[in-house]
Design an enzyme around this catalytic site. Structure first.
Site, PDB file in Angstrom:
ATOM      1  N   HIS A 142       0.811  -1.225   0.000  1.00 17.19           N
ATOM      2  CA  HIS A 142       0.000   0.000   0.000  1.00 17.19           C
ATOM      3  C   HIS A 142       0.845   1.276   0.000  1.00 17.19           C
ATOM      4  O   HIS A 142       0.516   2.243   0.692  1.00 17.19           O
ATOM      5  CB  HIS A 142      -0.928   0.005   1.205  1.00 17.19           C
ATOM      6  N   HIS A 213      -9.666   2.278   0.460  1.00 16.60           N
ATOM      7  CA  HIS A 213      -9.612   1.160   1.395  1.00 16.60           C
ATOM      8  C   HIS A 213     -10.698   1.255   2.471  1.00 16.60           C
ATOM      9  O   HIS A 213     -10.453   0.992   3.649  1.00 16.60           O
ATOM     10  CB  HIS A 213      -8.232   1.118   2.062  1.00 16.60           C
ATOM     11  N   GLU A 351     -11.479  -3.513  -2.841  1.00 18.57           N
ATOM     12  CA  GLU A 351     -10.489  -2.546  -3.346  1.00 18.57           C
ATOM     13  C   GLU A 351     -10.267  -2.771  -4.849  1.00 18.57           C
ATOM     14  O   GLU A 351      -9.550  -3.687  -5.246  1.00 18.57           O
ATOM     15  CB  GLU A 351      -9.162  -2.722  -2.606  1.00 18.57           C
TER      16      GLU A 351
END
Ligand code: GLA
Length: 386
Positions: A142, A213, A351
């Protein structure tokens, strides 16, 4: 009254009128209203560097509302009606900035430069090796420990139903090449669609994979599990992963596996099945692969339903894949909004994205962005009741 006195009085009256209107406009900046939508702003705290974080709340004429803060572009609240017309907050998150700063598993955040994992934090572009921080075991996750979920996004109101967020990611930030200029628009329509438009440009060849997210719990009660939610994912294949959750590179058919969500299926029905991939993910934490022929155009790819509240979320996107994460790492230690402990699987994420580890997997759709090109993707979460 002589002429000069009359003109002076008229001028004073006009000035008072203008000032009053200006004050009125200033008040409306706090809550600008046109077609029934409103945007209000409020203080949400101060970052250690002194930057003021504001909360921007968009509410449409149906009463559906979305709240966003500068830090991480985080969606802190999302309130929709249930089948009885009752509004509840359907996302996990915190009441305070300090809680987000202290510890958050990306609650509600914008994710980048690269959503999901890059194996061993390394990739090569034009024979140059780039090394990123490994913040998830041996892998990069991420965008790294200081990813886009932890930066200050400039936010301005774009219309009475949309917010425009921008961030300039410096060349070399978290190890990535190129200065990346990012713009994300959150729009809340009058038919309860949250549209997220992502755009980016770069001054050097780089890789990009932006996503959002948010953890959903459509019951509106985060003490409840999401295992009774029903899910549909229009995908014939998914990406099996190794022990560190990096895709093996195979595109495995979902048929006859617990990963087949081509019909609406209760999430808890098979999640504890004896299955190697479910064991590796500690539940669902995988990327499903959509029909590549439709990549790039906005199409419906998934649907989430909570039978108890009647809430439905349809997911549409231009992206080639979606990571369905069933909240496997939530363990009750995080105390969220309203003092609720977020227990195991009380929130799930959908996502939309390019595939994990694409910079290292040439058979996956490319995530390379060159100078002069525009990265542009769209995802829509459409809320309703059934
Ligand atoms: C993504 C990953 C999960 C987990 C969450 C954050 O969904 O796929 O493995 O790391 O982020 O906790």
């Amino acid at each position: 009254m002589n002429r000069l006195a009359f003109i002076s009085l008229l001028s004073i009256a006009t000035l008072i009128g203008c000032k009053k209107e200006k004050d009125q406009n200033q008040m409306e900046d706090k809550s600008s209203t046109t077609t029934g939508s409103t945007i209000t702003t409020s203080d949400f705290g101060t970052l250690p560097d002194g930057k003021e974080v504001k909360m921007y709340t968009l509410q449409n004429e149906n009463g559906t509302s979305l709240s966003v803060i500068n830090y991480g572009g985080i969606i802190t609240h999302l309130k929709t009606r249930d089948k009885n017309g009752e509004f509840n907050d359907i996302v996990l998150g915190y009441d305070s900035l300090s809680s987000y700063l202290k510890s958050s598993p990306y609650f509600g955040a914008l994710i980048g430069r690269y959503g999901n994992r890059i194996a061993k934090g390394k990739f090569t572009l034009d024979d140059e090796l780039y090394t990123l921080p490994t913040n998830d075991g041996t892998n990069h996750l991420h965008g790294g420990p200081e990813g886009f979920d932890k930066v200050f996004w400039d936010i301005r109101q774009q219309s009475d139903s949309s917010l425009y967020l921008t961030y300039e990611s410096a060349d070399g930030e978290q190890g990535y090449p190129g200065k990346l200029s990012v713009a994300v628009t959150y729009s809340l329509s009058s038919n309860d669609e949250l549209t997220i438009d992502y755009k980016a440009t770069t001054d050097k060849k780089t890789v990009v994979n932006l996503t959002q997210h948010t953890y959903f719990n459509l019951t509106g009660d985060p003490t409840k599990s999401i295992l009774d939610h029903q899910l549909r994912i229009d995908a014939q294949q998914f990406l099996p992963v190794d022990a560190t959750l990096i895709p093996t590179g195979e595109l495995q058919p979902v048929a006859n596996t617990p990963f087949d969500f081509n019909t609406l299926t209760t999430i808890g029905e098979r999640i504890n099945n004896e299955n190697e991939q479910l064991k590796r993910g500690r539940g669902y934490d995988h990327c499903w692969v959509f029909n590549p022929e439709s990549n790039g155009s906005v199409r419906k790819v998934a649907e989430l339903v909570d039978p108890s509240s009647g809430r439905v979320v349809e997911v549409l996107t231009t992206e080639p894949g979606i990571q369905f994460y069933s909240g496997n790492f939530l363990d009750g230690t995080l105390v969220g909004k309203g003092g609720v402990n977020y227990n195991h699987r009380t929130g799930l994420c959908l996502e939309t994205q390019h595939f994990p580890d694409s910079p290292n997997q040439s058979n996956f759709p490319s995530v390379v962005l060159n100078p002069g090109e525009e990265y542009a993707t769209t995802t829509i979460y459409k809320f309703g009741v059934r």
